[in-house]
Scaffold this active site. Structure first.
Site, PDB file in Angstrom:
ATOM      1  N   ASP A 134       0.581  -1.047  -0.254  1.00 15.34           N
ATOM      2  CA  ASP A 134       0.343  -0.535  -0.248  1.00 15.34           C
ATOM      3  C   ASP A 134       1.130   1.193  -0.186  1.00 15.34           C
ATOM      4  O   ASP A 134       0.081   2.314   0.419  1.00 15.34           O
ATOM      5  CB  ASP A 134      -1.136   0.249   1.347  1.00 15.34           C
ATOM      6  CG  ASP A 134      -2.007  -1.175   1.178  1.00 15.34           C
ATOM      7  OD1 ASP A 134      -2.493  -1.364  -0.198  1.00 15.34           O
ATOM      8  OD2 ASP A 134      -2.196  -1.926   1.720  1.00 15.34           O
ATOM      9  N   GLU A 135       1.924   1.189  -0.394  1.00 14.78           N
ATOM     10  CA  GLU A 135       2.944   2.486  -0.786  1.00 14.78           C
ATOM     11  C   GLU A 135       3.436   2.795  -1.743  1.00 14.78           C
ATOM     12  O   GLU A 135       4.768   2.770  -1.688  1.00 14.78           O
ATOM     13  CB  GLU A 135       3.987   2.518   0.219  1.00 14.78           C
ATOM     14  CG  GLU A 135       3.158   2.030   2.170  1.00 14.78           C
ATOM     15  CD  GLU A 135       4.334   1.769   3.309  1.00 14.78           C
ATOM     16  OE1 GLU A 135       6.176   2.506   3.308  1.00 14.78           O
ATOM     17  OE2 GLU A 135       4.502   1.558   4.122  1.00 14.78           O
TER      18      GLU A 135
END
Length: 288
Positions: free
Chosen positions: A231-232
């Site tokens: 999620d980055e």
């Protein structure tokens, strides 16, 4: 509604040097190509230059090969990498989804109404719930269940389907599975994920309920490219909306889902319209 273009799209990037804009625009003028839209950005931190142009040729003898051959001589001193996208280009987008249908429904609607110039050749899910929705749209739906023991085999099947349907882009429209490092590497730079922007504070199940219990004053969503940092990955678009004490957990869920679908739509649109450039761990996005 987004502007739909019948122009050619030229995109390029190179190290920051004097004359980067001029070499492109002068070539367009010398070649009889009328510029309808132009965006450029010079990043003084990374030392990289980015440009996007929509244009229509005024020379009836225009060809993509002729353009590329002629421009190569101009671009060589700048170390410029470029691409040319023809009018009417429609990216093939494979969609991965689990049980939540708000993002999938939105993409299907915008595809059906022409707001997204894409084709959706396949929908893949780890649950059977949305098969009827896919079939109503005439799109093949593959239910591939997953367990910790079968994860490698399930992801291999997904990659086979992506290859079978010649997908240019993969969209994780609330696909509630953590991709393996091998899967992330296979999809690096050509897959977009959407998640709520409450991370990293509210992980796991029912994040909006967790946020409500803490009295958050805003909810949002982030669309980003997939990579091995969970999620980055490089962020493409984000959305946000304020909330207050009068909003209950269910209200936060509803508002959050609205932001998720709009944020994902914009990310997919920017990508297929060639408005997004990777710039290290960041992106350059020429939104219109």
């Amino acid at each position: 509604m987004p502007k739909l273009t019948n122009d050619w799209i030229f995109t390029a990037h190179c190290p920051s040097l004097i004359g980067t804009v001029d070499v492109v625009t002068r070539f367009m003028a010398d070649s009889g190509n009328y510029i309808d839209e132009i965006h450029s950005f010079d990043d003084r931190v990374s030392g990289q230059f980015f440009i996007r142009i929509e244009f229509h040729p005024q020379d009836e003898a225009f060809t993509e090969t002729g353009f590329n051959d002629a421009f190569a001589e101009r671009a060589k001193p700048f170390g410029m990498t470029w691409s040319l996208t023809p009018p009417g280009y429609r990216a093939k987008v494979a969609i991965l989804v689990s049980k939540f249908d708000h993002c999938l429904n939105d993409l299907l609607y915008r595809h059906r109404t022409g707001q997204l110039q894409i084709d959706i050749p396949v929908i893949i899910s780890n649950h059977p719930d949305l098969k009827q929705l896919a079939e109503w749209h005439g799109i093949p739906y593959y239910h591939l269940p997953i367990t910790p023991d079968t994860k490698p085999q399930q992801e291999a099947e997904i990659l086979k389907l992506i290859d079978k349907y010649n997908a240019d882009l993969v969209v994780l429209a609330r696909y509630m599975q953590v991709l393996s490092p091998d899967m992330c590497n296979a999809l690096d730079g050509k897959a977009i994920n959407i998640h709520h922007s409450l991370l990293p504070g509210f992980k796991g199940a029912k994040p909006y309920h967790q946020a409500w219990e803490k009295g958050v004053k805003m909810v949002g969503a982030t669309a980003h490219y997939v990579n091995n940092d969970l999620d980055e990955g490089p962020i493409i678009t984000q959305g946000i909306q304020t909330v207050d004490h009068a909003h209950y957990a269910e209200d936060l869920v509803s508002k959050g889902q609205d932001i998720e679908r709009i944020t994902l739509f914009n990310a997919v649109r920017y990508h297929v319209e060639k408005r997004v450039f990777l710039n290290g761990k960041r992106t350059v996005v020429f939104s219109n």
